[in-house]
Motif scaffolding. Structure first.
Motif, short mmCIF file in Angstrom:
data_model
loop_
_atom_site.label_atom_id
_atom_site.label_comp_id
_atom_site.label_asym_id
_atom_site.label_seq_id
_atom_site.Cartn_x
_atom_site.Cartn_y
_atom_site.Cartn_z
N LYS A 61 -9.27 -0.45 8.99
CA LYS A 61 -8.62 -1.65 8.47
C LYS A 61 -7.10 -1.50 8.42
N PHE A 62 -6.62 -0.24 8.41
CA PHE A 62 -5.18 0.01 8.34
C PHE A 62 -4.56 0.18 9.73
N PHE A 108 0.83 -1.19 0.00
CA PHE A 108 0.00 0.00 0.00
C PHE A 108 0.87 1.25 0.00
N SER A 110 -2.83 0.95 -4.28
CA SER A 110 -2.25 -0.39 -4.29
C SER A 110 -1.99 -0.78 -5.75
N THR A 167 -11.41 -6.39 -0.47
CA THR A 167 -12.51 -5.44 -0.67
C THR A 167 -12.06 -4.16 -1.37
N ALA A 168 -10.77 -4.01 -1.61
CA ALA A 168 -10.24 -2.76 -2.17
C ALA A 168 -10.76 -2.49 -3.57
N PHE A 186 -4.44 -4.85 11.18
CA PHE A 186 -3.93 -4.75 9.81
C PHE A 186 -3.75 -6.13 9.19
N GLU A 212 -13.52 2.12 7.00
CA GLU A 212 -12.50 1.70 6.03
C GLU A 212 -11.10 2.01 6.55
N ILE A 259 -7.74 -6.42 3.41
CA ILE A 259 -7.92 -5.11 2.77
C ILE A 259 -8.05 -5.27 1.26
#
Length: 361
Positions: free
Chosen positions: A151-152, A107, A120, A165-166, A157, A148, A162
């Motif tokens: 998630k990071f 990322f 990404s 669903t990205a 993580f 959202e 991630i």
């Protein structure tokens, strides 16, 4: 304190300090580092957050990316910073592109301290996409954006989770933008296709031109009505109450109808919801946020402790288009203060805390 509360506090601080952030270094120190720390990473641990990360890329020697974040010992996120005043939509990020292609990071973030664009390699493996799959703005975000962003966070993580669903998130955001443009300026083909459902005459250019403002207004009204309905239902559910119902009977139809119309005039806006969440974040260290409720009325929106009218924490007078005011309760009496931006509510932290404490004691 959870991420939602931390983000709200950071957003307020950034608003207050913004005018003093005049270059890239100030942007990093006042905005970007606190943002990374909000996600749970230790910005003072060089084994976890590496500033001025250097790697030789092809013929380019000694180039640096502003931050490299490691998770579990593996390089995971690259961060390139620009000055606060930078428009990211017109910004080149060649260094980030080159670094991403030659490292194991999955990322990359491009930021000006307020807007954070997450990238990404969804389109082509090991090549950074030209469009972000997620954008978070500290000065304009909602609950879904925070979900959202979570998630990071370091504790949860998960690269695979991630990425799973990205791609959908990326195209959902693009579709939202396209829909917003359609509502603002519907195309001729769209007007024609829609009008054919209810107009039986010949679809000439003049007819399409006549229907264009009608369709635009109809879409805007429909969206507003749907949002109002959902907000009322959500707020009633949050407070543990059933959504308010108004019964109509033949014997008193006029009175009942008036009650319905009055109820429909109450529209809970996104600004009121955001202000409500800011108050909950401010008071999170004093009282469980679940005890703080919102009750909207025609003239103002009340924020109450334990959903009790005798325990008002503040009132939001946001119905006026010319000025917003927040009503604070000092020794039981309401004092109104102008609010030009929601983040200014943080400046009333002491008064809100004193009011909440007085009810608890």
């Amino acid at each position: 304190m959870n991420i939602t509360q931390k983000i709200a506090i950071l957003a307020g601080r950034v608003k207050e300090q913004m005018q003093h952030v005049v270059n890239e270094e100030a942007t990093k120190n006042a905005m970007v580092m606190p943002f990374i720390q909000t996600l749970g990473y230790d910005v003072f641990d060089p084994t976890e957050v590496m500033p001025e990360f250097t790697a030789d890329v092809g013929l380019k020697k000694g180039e640096k990316v502003d931050y490299a974040i490691k998770h579990g010992g593996e390089l995971s996120i690259l961060v390139e910073c620009k000055p606060r005043t930078t428009d990211l939509a017109n910004t080149q990020f060649s260094q980030l592109y080159r670094y991403f292609n030659c490292t194991e990071a999955k990322f990359a973030i491009l930021t000006n301290g307020i807007e954070y664009r997450f990238y990404s390699d969804l389109d082509d493996t090991n090549r950074l996409d030209t469009r972000p799959f997620f954008t978070f703005k500290l000065n304009d975000y909602n609950e879904r954006d925070v979900d959202e962003l979570k998630k990071f966070a370091k504790p949860v993580f998960d690269v695979d989770a991630i990425l799973s669903t990205a791609n959908r998130l990326k195209y959902t955001n693009l579709a939202k933008t396209a829909f917003a443009n359609l509502v603002k300026d519907p195309s001729r083909d769209f007007i024609k296709s829609l009008a054919q459902n209810f107009y039986e005459g010949r679809m000439t250019q003049q007819v399409i031109d006549d229907f264009t403002p009608i369709v635009r207004d109809a879409m805007a009204q429909h969206i507003k009505e749907q949002v109002s309905h959902r907000l009322k239902s959500a707020l009633a559910t949050t407070s543990g109450e059933e959504p308010e119902q108004v019964e109509i009977n033949d014997s008193d139809n006029k009175t009942s109808q008036a009650a319905v119309e009055e109820n429909n005039d109450i529209i809970t806006t996104q600004e009121e919801i955001d202000a409500y969440n800011i108050v909950r974040a401010i008071l999170a260290d004093i009282v469980d946020p679940s005890r703080i409720h919102m009750r909207d009325a025609k003239s103002y929106c009340a924020i109450l402790l334990d959903n009790n009218n005798r325990k008002p924490l503040c009132r939001l007078h946001f119905n006026s288009k010319s000025v917003w005011r927040i009503g604070l309760f000092i020794e039981g009496k309401e004092q109104k203060h102008d609010v030009s931006a929601l983040t200014e509510i943080f400046s009333h932290r002491e008064a809100l805390s004193n009011t909440a404490t007085s009810y608890i004691e």
